[in-house]
Every structure is written in C-alpha cells, then in structure tokens.
Design a protein around this motif. Structure first.
Motif: not given
Length: 212
Positions: A41, A46, A49, A63, A71, A74
């Motif tokens: 990401s 990031g 997010l 996820e 990610s 984050c």
C-alpha cells in the motif's frame, strides 16, 4: 498508466502525515527483499487507510490480502480499544514475514493472520464486520464482496483496491481477462442498491462502499 500526476501525488504525500517509523522500515524491507513490492500500500495509501479507520472506529476489520502486513497495520491504527483485525492470505510463504512485521508494530494482540482460502474462511466469521479491505486476487473480488456484504453492519465500509487497474478499465482497447472482470465488478458494486458508493481515482483506484 499513471492515473494521477506524479508531481501532484508527491505534493499531497509531502503535506500528509508522515509515515510512522515502523512502517518506513517495513516499506524499505519489502522493496529490498520481497517480490512485487508494488503490491505494498505504501505511505500515501497507508495514511488514507488509517484515516478511514480512525473515522469509523471499527471493532472488527477484515482484510483480504495481507502481503507483508503493511496495510493491516495501517488499518489497525483506528481500531477501538480491544478491537481486532483478521487478515487472510493464501500465500503461506508470507506468513513468517507478515507476522514478524505485525509483531514489530506491537499489534500481535489486535491482528490475526490466517493462511488459507478467503472463500472458505469468510463464511466462518460470525462477528459483525465494520470495515473490509479487499486487496487480493482480482478475479475473485465479486465472490469476496458477496461473501462479506451480509456480514457488514449497517454503516460499515467495504474498500476494494486496484479497481482502475492501471487505467485499463476505462480504455476500450484493453480487454484482457482481469480488466474485463474488474469492469464487471465495478458495475456490480455500482448497481448494488444496498449501498452508497464512490470510486476514487486514488493510486490504482479505490472503490469505497458504505452499507446502508
């Protein structure tokens, strides 16, 4: 194809929050030692997010697609106290590295990595989901969307990454299998009356979907 002018993106990134030190380290290590570092990401996405997660203060995040854990870390920044994140990846070769990165970020109590097929793991989830980030095998985006939509609480979000596919989805001369599929997926999301949605021309395209 670059969706956003790189100078504009660099300017926006420079004026956004800095990349936390642990994520800088993961970013560097991924680019130096892992294949396909473009999958990361990265700093700019990031921070987006993280911001989205902070805004909705989720108790449970799903996820789909872990890669090296960047990610997930984050997204976990915005979790409520005692909240948790489940991240799923089919590639068992990333398990040790991703778990090491999660530990490095001090998030082993909040983030659980499961190696396996998302299509088999998602049906087992009983906890209402506040936030979903889909960033895995593109040809199964529609399947993952269908599997999670009824598990997402009212007001919850589904974020689908890479949906502009280097600009191929709006280029009529591009008709490879993944491009055609992502066009169909984008239309599927657009037509879903259970949600509100906006497709952002952010990096490689981010479809933000809010369940009514």
């Amino acid at each position: 194809m670059l969706i956003i002018n790189p100078d504009a993106e660099a300017y926006c990134e420079a004026l956004s929050d800095s990349e936390p030190a642990v994520l800088q380290e993961i970013n560097r290590d991924t680019h130096a030692n892992v294949m396909q570092p473009r999958m990361l990401s990265g700093h700019f996405q990031g921070r987006l997010l993280s911001m989205i997660s902070h805004l909705i203060k989720p108790e449970f995040i799903l996820e789909i697609g872990t890669y090296t854990g960047y990610s997930a870390i984050c997204l976990a920044e915005g979790l409520k106290k005692n909240g948790r994140l489940l991240t799923i990846d089919y590639n068992e070769e990333i398990e040790t590295l991703a778990n090491a990165n999660i530990s490095k970020a001090g998030l082993t109590d909040q983030i659980e990595l499961r190696i396996g097929k998302a299509a088999e793991i998602i049906p087992e989830i009983e906890t209402p989901i506040d936030l979903v980030f889909i960033d895995a095998d593109k040809l199964n985006y529609g399947l993952y969307y269908d599997l999670v939509i009824d598990k997402v609480r009212s007001g919850g979000l589904i974020l689908s990454d890479n949906v502009l596919w280097d600009g191929k989805v709006f280029d009529s001369t591009q008709n490879d299998k993944k491009t055609k599929y992502l066009r169909e997926f984008n239309q599927k999301v657009k037509n879903d009356t259970r949600t509100e949605k906006i497709l952002l021309p952010f990096r490689d395209g981010l479809f933000v979907t809010r369940k009514k």
